[in-house]
Design a protein around this motif. Structure first.
Motif, PDB file in Angstrom:
ATOM      1  N   TYR A 319       0.857  -1.182   0.000  1.00 32.63           N
ATOM      2  CA  TYR A 319       0.000   0.000   0.000  1.00 32.63           C
ATOM      3  C   TYR A 319       0.889   1.227   0.000  1.00 32.63           C
ATOM      4  O   TYR A 319       1.758   1.393   0.874  1.00 32.63           O
ATOM      5  CB  TYR A 319      -0.925   0.028   1.216  1.00 32.63           C
ATOM      6  CG  TYR A 319      -1.715   1.323   1.331  1.00 32.63           C
ATOM      7  CD1 TYR A 319      -2.817   1.546   0.518  1.00 32.63           C
ATOM      8  CD2 TYR A 319      -1.333   2.325   2.226  1.00 32.63           C
ATOM      9  CE1 TYR A 319      -3.539   2.728   0.604  1.00 32.63           C
ATOM     10  CE2 TYR A 319      -2.044   3.513   2.325  1.00 32.63           C
ATOM     11  CZ  TYR A 319      -3.146   3.712   1.508  1.00 32.63           C
ATOM     12  OH  TYR A 319      -3.865   4.889   1.582  1.00 32.63           O
ATOM     13  N   ALA A 321       0.890   5.166   0.365  1.00 32.94           N
ATOM     14  CA  ALA A 321       0.059   6.250   0.897  1.00 32.94           C
ATOM     15  C   ALA A 321       0.328   7.524   0.113  1.00 32.94           C
ATOM     16  O   ALA A 321       1.013   8.447   0.576  1.00 32.94           O
ATOM     17  CB  ALA A 321       0.334   6.448   2.378  1.00 32.94           C
ATOM     18  N   GLY A 326      -4.467   6.693  -2.917  1.00 28.49           N
ATOM     19  CA  GLY A 326      -4.013   5.478  -2.262  1.00 28.49           C
ATOM     20  C   GLY A 326      -4.121   4.279  -3.200  1.00 28.49           C
ATOM     21  O   GLY A 326      -5.079   4.144  -3.956  1.00 28.49           O
ATOM     22  N   THR A 351      -7.978   3.397  -4.172  1.00 30.17           N
ATOM     23  CA  THR A 351      -8.942   3.873  -3.190  1.00 30.17           C
ATOM     24  C   THR A 351      -8.711   5.352  -2.960  1.00 30.17           C
ATOM     25  O   THR A 351      -7.597   5.851  -3.129  1.00 30.17           O
ATOM     26  CB  THR A 351      -8.800   3.112  -1.856  1.00 30.17           C
ATOM     27  OG1 THR A 351      -9.672   3.662  -0.891  1.00 30.17           O
ATOM     28  CG2 THR A 351      -7.368   3.207  -1.337  1.00 30.17           C
ATOM     29  N   GLN A 353      -9.698   6.845  -0.071  1.00 29.38           N
ATOM     30  CA  GLN A 353      -9.732   7.139   1.361  1.00 29.38           C
ATOM     31  C   GLN A 353      -8.415   7.761   1.801  1.00 29.38           C
ATOM     32  O   GLN A 353      -7.342   7.427   1.287  1.00 29.38           O
ATOM     33  CB  GLN A 353      -9.997   5.857   2.160  1.00 29.38           C
ATOM     34  CG  GLN A 353     -11.301   5.159   1.785  1.00 29.38           C
ATOM     35  CD  GLN A 353     -12.508   6.006   2.091  1.00 29.38           C
ATOM     36  OE1 GLN A 353     -12.464   6.819   3.001  1.00 29.38           O
ATOM     37  NE2 GLN A 353     -13.565   5.831   1.321  1.00 29.38           N
ATOM     38  N   LEU A 356      -5.210   5.359   5.951  1.00 22.22           N
ATOM     39  CA  LEU A 356      -5.294   3.914   6.134  1.00 22.22           C
ATOM     40  C   LEU A 356      -4.788   3.556   7.527  1.00 22.22           C
ATOM     41  O   LEU A 356      -3.672   3.915   7.911  1.00 22.22           O
ATOM     42  CB  LEU A 356      -4.461   3.189   5.074  1.00 22.22           C
ATOM     43  CG  LEU A 356      -4.467   1.669   5.183  1.00 22.22           C
ATOM     44  CD1 LEU A 356      -5.805   1.125   4.709  1.00 22.22           C
ATOM     45  CD2 LEU A 356      -3.337   1.050   4.356  1.00 22.22           C
ATOM     46  N   PHE A 359      -4.491  -2.862   6.891  1.00 26.86           N
ATOM     47  CA  PHE A 359      -5.147  -3.683   5.885  1.00 26.86           C
ATOM     48  C   PHE A 359      -4.648  -5.105   6.021  1.00 26.86           C
ATOM     49  O   PHE A 359      -3.611  -5.373   6.645  1.00 26.86           O
ATOM     50  CB  PHE A 359      -4.940  -3.116   4.477  1.00 26.86           C
ATOM     51  CG  PHE A 359      -3.601  -3.435   3.865  1.00 26.86           C
ATOM     52  CD1 PHE A 359      -3.440  -4.517   3.013  1.00 26.86           C
ATOM     53  CD2 PHE A 359      -2.498  -2.626   4.125  1.00 26.86           C
ATOM     54  CE1 PHE A 359      -2.207  -4.794   2.445  1.00 26.86           C
ATOM     55  CE2 PHE A 359      -1.274  -2.891   3.559  1.00 26.86           C
ATOM     56  CZ  PHE A 359      -1.115  -3.993   2.716  1.00 26.86           C
ATOM     57  N   GLY A 368      -9.405  -3.537   3.816  1.00 27.43           N
ATOM     58  CA  GLY A 368      -8.827  -2.280   4.230  1.00 27.43           C
ATOM     59  C   GLY A 368      -9.608  -1.608   5.331  1.00 27.43           C
ATOM     60  O   GLY A 368     -10.836  -1.693   5.396  1.00 27.43           O
ATOM     61  N   TRP A 370      -9.894   2.157   7.149  1.00 29.08           N
ATOM     62  CA  TRP A 370      -9.551   3.569   7.071  1.00 29.08           C
ATOM     63  C   TRP A 370     -10.282   4.371   8.153  1.00 29.08           C
ATOM     64  O   TRP A 370     -11.236   3.873   8.766  1.00 29.08           O
ATOM     65  CB  TRP A 370      -9.971   4.162   5.718  1.00 29.08           C
ATOM     66  CG  TRP A 370      -9.238   3.632   4.535  1.00 29.08           C
ATOM     67  CD1 TRP A 370      -8.118   4.157   3.963  1.00 29.08           C
ATOM     68  CD2 TRP A 370      -9.596   2.499   3.738  1.00 29.08           C
ATOM     69  NE1 TRP A 370      -7.741   3.437   2.854  1.00 29.08           N
ATOM     70  CE2 TRP A 370      -8.638   2.394   2.700  1.00 29.08           C
ATOM     71  CE3 TRP A 370     -10.624   1.539   3.794  1.00 29.08           C
ATOM     72  CZ2 TRP A 370      -8.673   1.406   1.735  1.00 29.08           C
ATOM     73  CZ3 TRP A 370     -10.670   0.542   2.851  1.00 29.08           C
ATOM     74  CH2 TRP A 370      -9.686   0.470   1.831  1.00 29.08           C
TER      75      TRP A 370
END
Length: 1390
Positions: A319, A321, A326, A351, A353, A356, A359, A368, A370
């Motif tokens: 992931y 950021a 994301g 995503t 969002q 995070l 996940f 995931g 968030w």
């Protein structure tokens, strides 16, 4: 029914019911000091799932360990969904150390569970026994099992085998920012610590059972620079800060340990611990097309996760950021030749969002977690292989409690807020406790208080704060209400704040065995359950709802589109329903008002206040719905939980289930956590669908209002809507409202005496096999649905599930929990034939909740009507409302043949019993009422039951017997007699008659007993009383008197006299006391009176003759010496007693009583003494009058009386003063002649006077009485009184002379002869009873010459009496001369 599941999940919070979880604290000090300016790490959490958690027969089924790190502490909790674990929570505190994020790892071996912990200055290893090694037997039967954390406190954590400090050189470079740990196959514990400088330090502890020291290995880029080949995608260069590792994971493959790291520079590296080299380096930004060419931004929010499966191998998920962008990148590790590795791109997921939290990667999905801009939790998951549209699946998280509580005008603010605060679904106990401590301004800390105590403490705190703020002494009720709302809302705001803090999400965990998904929060653990399709439609956000084109609830695409369009309208409608409108709908359902009418009111309100044109928008959307009735029918069918057959556990499970399977099923999903989880899921479903039905009902009413404007089908569909769909919707709304109410209704604590009484009632009803209170630890507080699931429903549900699947099948979380929730909801569904839920409430004494349940379903539920009325009657009985209970029992009787519970209650499963099931039902209820102690109700119900038993004589007899018994117990004697006469069974009638006689006698209500007519029962009554009279103690029972009164009342005097005579005879034999003798005298008098009242020819009675066998009614047969029954006696003689015979018996009895009164010790002798014996006893006691009377009655000689009196006179003559004083008592008992005596007389004088009076009163022939008296006196040497001698001389002087001679009284004899001769000669002849002396005219005189000769001889033989001899001789000579002269003269006159 097959329940449609959607791809979404719903969060169910597992709130702790305890106020404070009891952690066992263990503090570990290694002697390190806190580094200067020590770095603080954020709280973190994680979980470990056992390898065999998905196997039914495993000890570790549905079992996992989760942890929370905060500062210097680690909180470990082991949890099971199958059994409550003891000692399952421990808090480890590491002095001067901070636990690293991701610093806890748990692994299992065959024999151990190993916990690896990393802090900024130390590493630790806890070796605990594996659950499979904690039990000797393979079969675990305990309801409570020990947790693997039980022995943590016994470990020596300071030992080198358990703990080690990180080398100071590493610590000086700065605290590690991330870490991971693992256990190798050899048992070594490895800790990989990411250094701020960019390297990785691996600290290794030897196997715990092997001595050795700590070893460290540092992995750096410089160690691999010379070995890199041209396959590297980019050149390694740049400063070390961007190489700082932000996430790392480890995997052991092919005897090598690989450490995967993700750095701030977006590079993914794979390190080999064996070779201590970097084998692979990848720039992850290359897999992010949208970010190509974007300036590199170092980020701390990057995450790296890994999964391994036999099908896909090892997969990594990275992931990145990137702000607003994301991205999840799924890569698969591929092994090439020459041990070269590469990463193959599988999927890239995007995503939007922001933040995070965590996940999780599974073999198919990415989950995931968030936190959005409003600090709300967001959970989504997606299949990374089969999701072309990139659409994430929703998870409906638990919404936070409402920010404001609506208090209706008719509601009490305090009660309303307490209901919200202490509802099992809204606030955790920890949040309430913390809010209370702040509200009290920290005055005192609460620990180990119960839920009810906490409720009281909250009430006191808020009310105290309110009272302290009041400055005025008087204010209106409305002002006080406003103050209440103000202070309660203030406390509610505190609770909201702490609840939000404790609900902060920390991690997401998914079990690789079962698919169990858990959300780990700061203060609790939540579980994610699969969402039902119909709930998914209602809960989905608008963006998802508008993007969907199909739904699992129907296969028809046209209907599916209509349903989606309809649900969009419902969402608009739901947003438009205000809190006041929702409250009015809720109140209408609670008050059993018409839901349809309430929906109409809400609709009219919305139409009149449609400022936002919501109704217009809805109307526009409705015009796009082609077939609304079909869509509504699909939705209603999907929400209807009614089943065709009853959900039952009877015969469940395939045949041949082993003991291990049965024991495992008995525990499956049976822990406190599972109970709360399942029941909260049912409550959540009920609340969701209740809102769904509410909005649908309002929409249906709107359809009717709009009519043809929105209906393309015209009037037919409107008619169907009005007559079919709206009633069905109202029914479903009421049903789900009931389920919601029950899921929030808290079970009451029951006192022990109430439990005992309830068990007794269940035994009377023969329902003792009903679910009994569980021995498991109950939740506190516990809802009635949780109580039902725990005690009864879980067993039924598991049996139902495993009757359709194999026991060795994997316990897949989504499949199992959805089935459990559905089956529990079906068991609770009021329209299903099963009646287990109300039966469980009854067996667990939840009477208030059961009454509320019956009240809520009363107007609309047509299933189990009779059973509900019966349950309501049980509640009324428990509350002491007997008359209401009887009414309910009577109403339930009409449904006995139709409902399974009532048929089971009456034992009417077979056809033969079903014919009389109503009578059996009445019999059970009658026994219940008798057990409770309500005889009036028993009589009423038995009288009603008689109308059902017209053709059944035995039942009639039993009912009449019951009526008789309870009338008699109540003192209704006339009614009891009437019931007795109505009894058709003669033997039962006789038993009742016997009981009537006995009871009325014991109560001394003889007047009623005697005055009853006893038509056709006269002889039976007499026989009963006679048998009771002859078989019981005479002094404690008065059956003879009763029988006497019975005969007297019927003017049968001879039988009455016979009864009294028999009683008198028994009293004489059996009661030899003064009281018995007194009763005997009275009995003889009564018998005499009876015989004198009838004609003389009938004045007689019959008694057994002397020597004949006296047969008593009811006596047991006698046996001879051989043990055989004796033959009937041959003698049957009887005696006829007439009035004279009775008078004799009375006289004898009277004398016995007189003797007993004068001398009580004689009573035992006198009771059986004959007349002759009684005379002697009376004489001995000085009762001479009674003795003489008895002698005359029985014509006995009076000699013993005179002799006895003479003897007493002698004793008095020679006795002393004491003897004189004693004599006055018996002298007083005899009647002396009333002669006035002027001089003072002694007792002896009185005795002599009594003797003289008796001699005068009872003359005898030839002076027999005088002779015996004189003989008695002379025999005792007593001088004869002159009056006695004088009186006897006149009667028989010759006998007196003989007596003198017998006792050698020669002088007295001589004197008597001289006087006798003088009397013959004419001197004092009247003293000797001589009419005329000797003369020529009367010469018939005589002398006792024989006695005189004897006297003369005796006198002649003694020298001292010569003068007396001469006198007598001279006197005789003189007499002879006169006789000679007289004789001659007489001869001459001839």
């Amino acid at each position: 029914m097959a329940v449609a599941l959607d791809r979404s999940f719903v969060e169910i919070c597992g709130f702790e019911r305890e106020t404070v979880r009891r952690f066992r604290e263990v503090t570990l000090t290694l002697g390190v000091t806190a580094p200067p300016g020590g770095q603080k790490f954020a709280d973190s959490a994680g979980a470990f799932h056992y390898e065999e958690s998905g196997k039914l027969l495993s000890v570790t089924s549905n079992r996992f360990i989760h942890w929370l790190t905060s500062g210097d502490s680690v909180q470990l909790v082991e949890q099971s969904l199958d059994a409550d674990l003891l000692n399952n929570s421990v808090k480890l505190r590491f002095t001067h150390c901070n636990v690293l994020p991701g610093g806890v790892t748990i692994q299992e071996t065959l024999s151990n569970v190993v916990i690896l912990i990393s802090t900024n200055q130390s590493v630790h290893r806890l070796v605990l026994p594996h659950p499979t090694c904690m039990y000797r037997s393979e079969l675990v039967t305990e309801l409570h099992m020990q947790s693997v954390l039980t022995d943590v406190g016994k470990l020596s954590l300071q030992d080198p085998s358990h703990s080690a400090t990180i080398p100071s050189s590493v610590v000086q470079m700065g605290s590690p920012s991330s870490c991971t740990a693992w256990l190798s196959h050899q048992g070594e514990a490895h800790y990989a610590l990411a250094s701020p400088a960019g390297g990785i330090m691996v600290v290794t502890l030897p196997p715990h059972d092997t001595p050795g020291g700590v070893s460290t290995v540092e992995l750096k880029r410089s160690s691999v620079m010379g070995r890199l080949s041209g396959w590297m995608p980019t050149v390694m260069r740049g400063d070390s800060r961007t190489e700082h590792v932000v996430s790392l994971i480890v995997r052991e493959l092919e005897d090598d340990l690989f450490i995967f790291t993700l750095s701030q520079d977006h590079r993914l590296r794979m390190w080999s611990l064996t070779e201590q080299a970097c084998l692979l380096e990848v720039d992850v930004l290359e897999y992010m097309p949208a970010c190509k060419g974007v300036q590199r931004v170092s980020g701390q929010g990057h995450r790296l996760r890994m999964t391994f499966s036999s099908t896909t191998g090892l997969c990594l998920c990275v992931y990145l950021a990137v702000p607003q962008r994301g991205q999840f990148t799924v890569l698969q590790l591929v092994t090439a030749e020459n041990n070269r590795y590469s990463l193959e791109h599988i999927s890239t997921l995007f995503t939007t969002q922001e933040t995070l939290v965590d996940f999780h990667l599974t073999s198919t999905d990415v989950w995931g977690l968030w936190v959005d801009e409003s600090n709300s939790t967001v959970i989504k998951y997606i299949n990374f292989e089969h999701n072309l549209a990139g659409q994430w699946n929703q998870v409906f998280v638990q919404p936070p409690p409402e920010e404001e509580v609506h208090v209706g005008v008719d509601q009490d603010p305090r009660e309303t807020y307490l209901d919200v605060l202490f509802s099992p679904l809204r606030f955790s106990a920890a949040a309430v406790v913390k809010a209370l401590q702040i509200f009290r301004r920290g005055s005192e800390r609460l620990s180990d208080v119960s839920w009810e105590t906490l409720k009281k403490e909250v009430t006191v705190a808020v009310e105290t704060e309110l009272q302290n703020s009041v400055t005025e002494f008087e204010f209106s009720q409305e002002e006080y209400r406003q103050l209440q709302v103000e202070f309660w809302s203030k406390f509610y705001a505190c609770c909201l704040q702490y609840q939000e803090s404790l609900s902060t999400p920390l991690a997401l965990t998914v079990s690789h065995s079962t698919g169990l998904v858990c959300l780990l929060k700061k203060g609790s653990v939540s579980f994610l359950l699969p969402c039902f399709a119909v709930d998914h439609l209602y809960l989905s956000s608008d963006e998802y709802l508008f993007s969907e084109e199909e739904t699992p609830v129907t296969e028809d695409p046209e209907v599916g589109r209509d349903i989606l369009q309809l649900v969009q309208c419902l969402r608009l409608l739901s947003d438009a329903v205000s809190g006041e409108m929702a409250y009015e709908m809720e109140k209408a359902l609670d008050h059993l008002q018409s839901a349809g009418r309430a929906a109409e009111v809400v609709m009219e309100t919305m139409l009149s206040n449609d400022s936002d044109n919501v109704i217009e928008d809805i109307q526009n959307k409705l015009q796009d719905v082609r077939n609304p009735t079909a869509a509504m029918m699909v939705l209603l069918r999907e929400m209807d939980l009614e089943t065709d057959s009853e959900v039952t556990g009877e015969g469940a499970g395939p045949p041949g289930q082993t003991l291990a399977v049965r024991l495992s099923l008995s525990q499956l999903y049976g822990s406190s956590a599972a109970i709360s989880l399942v029941c909260q899921a049912v409550g959540h479903m009920a609340m969701t669908r209740a809102l769904f039905c509410r909005d649908l009902l309002i929409l249906q009413k709107l359809y009717l209002r709009l009519g043809d404007n929105v209906f393309l089908g015209g009037g037919a569909q409107l008619l169907q809507l009005q007559q079919d769909l709206i009633p069905r919707t109202c029914h479903l709304l009421s049903s789900y409202h009931l389920l919601k109410h029950m899921s929030q209704s808290v079970a009451s604590s029951v006192p022990v005496d109430i439990i005992d009484a309830n068990l007794q009632h269940l035994t009377v009803l023969e329902l003792s096999d009903s679910p009994a209170p569980s021995t498991r630890t109950v939740l506190s507080p516990q809802t009635v649905v949780e109580l039902f699931y725990q005690t009864a429903a879980r067993r039924i549900i598991m049996s139902q599930i495993f009757s359709q699947q194999q026991s060795h099948a994997l316990l897949a979380w989504s499949h199992m929990i959805s089935n459990v929730v559905t089956l529990l909801a079906q068991l609770l569904w009021p329209s299903n034939p099963g009646f287990q839920f109300p039966e469980c409430l009854m067996s667990n004494c939840q009477y208030t909740q059961l009454q509320e349940y019956v009240r809520l379903i009363g107007p609309w539920c047509q299933v189990n009507i009779g059973s509900c009325r019966f349950m309501l009657g049980q509640c009324y009985l428990a509350n002491g409302e007997g008359q209401k209970a009887l009414q309910c029992f009577q109403e339930a009787a009409t449904e006995v043949e139709k409902e399974e519970f009532l048929m089971r209650l009456t034992g009417a499963e077979d056809e033969e019993a079903a014919a009389t099931c109503r009578l059996q039902y009445y019999n059970k209820v009658l026994r219940l009422l008798e057990d409770v102690g309500l005889p009036e109700l028993v009589i009423q119900l038995a009288s009603l039951a008689l109308t059902e038993a017209v053709a059944d004589v035995s039942t009639q007899a039993a009912l009449w017997t019951r009526i008789f018994k309870h009338h008699l117990d109540l003192g209704h004697n006339s009614e009891a007699y009437e019931a007795l006469t109505q009894n058709p069974d003669s033997s039962t009638q006789l038993d009742c008659l016997r009981q009537l006689v006995v009871v009325l006698c014991e109560r001394s209500q003889l007047q009623d007993l005697v005055q009853f007519s006893y038509v056709n029962l006269h002889d039976e009554v007499v026989s009963i009383i006679e048998s009771r009279a002859r078989g019981l103690d005479l002094l404690t029972h008065n059956y003879y008197e009763l029988l006497y009164a019975f005969h007297i009342n019927r003017h049968n005097y001879r039988k009455a006299g016979t009864v009294m005579f028999e009683l008198a005879m028994r009293l004489g034999r059996e009661v030899p006391t003064r009281l018995g003798l007194q009763k005997q005298v009275n009995c003889y008098l009564s018998a005499l009176n009876c015989l004198r009242l009838i004609r003389p020819e009938y004045a007689w009675i019959v008694t057994p003759a002397s020597g004949a066998v006296y047969e008593r009614a009811g006596a047991s047969p006698k046996r001879n010496s051989d043990g055989d029954f004796s033959r009937e006696p041959v003698k049957r003689q009887v005696d006829i007693l007439e009035l004279n015979d009775l008078e004799k018996e009375y006289s004898l009895s009277r004398c016995r009583l007189t003797l007993a009164q004068h001398h009580p010790p004689s009573a035992t002798i006198a009771g059986s003494a004959s007349a002759e014996e009684m005379v002697s006893l009376l004489v001995q006691s000085g009762l001479f009058d009674s003795a003489l009377c008895l002698c005359q009655t029985f014509k006995l000689t009076l000699t013993p009386v005179f002799e006895g009196l003479a003897f007493k006179c002698v004793r008095l003559q020679f006795g002393g003063e004491e003897t004189q004083n004693e004599a006055w008592s018996w002298l007083a008992d005899n009647q002396l002649s009333s002669v006035v005596n002027t001089k003072e007389s002694s007792a002896a004088d009185e005795a002599w006077r009594l003797l003289a009076s008796y001699l005068d009163r009872y003359p005898s022939a030839n002076g027999q009485h005088h002779r015996c008296v004189i003989n008695k006196l002379l025999s005792h040497g007593a001088p004869l009184p002159d009056w006695l001698v004088k009186s006897y001389k006149a009667v028989d002087a010759a006998s007196l002379l003989r007596l003198y001679l017998n006792f050698d009284l020669l002088e007295a004899a001589a004197e008597l002869v001289l006087e006798n001769v003088d009397a013959l000669l004419g001197r004092g002849h009247q003293y000797f009873g001589i009419e005329k002396p000797l003369s020529a005219t009367f010469s018939s005189v005589w002398l006792p010459y024989t006695s005189i000769d004897q006297l003369m001889q005796a006198l002649a033989d003694t020298q001292t009496n010569s003068s007396i001899y001469n006198k007598v001789r001279d006197k005789l000579d003189e007499y002879h001369k006169l006789v000679d002269l007289t004789t001659r003269r007489r001869l001459e006159t001839r």
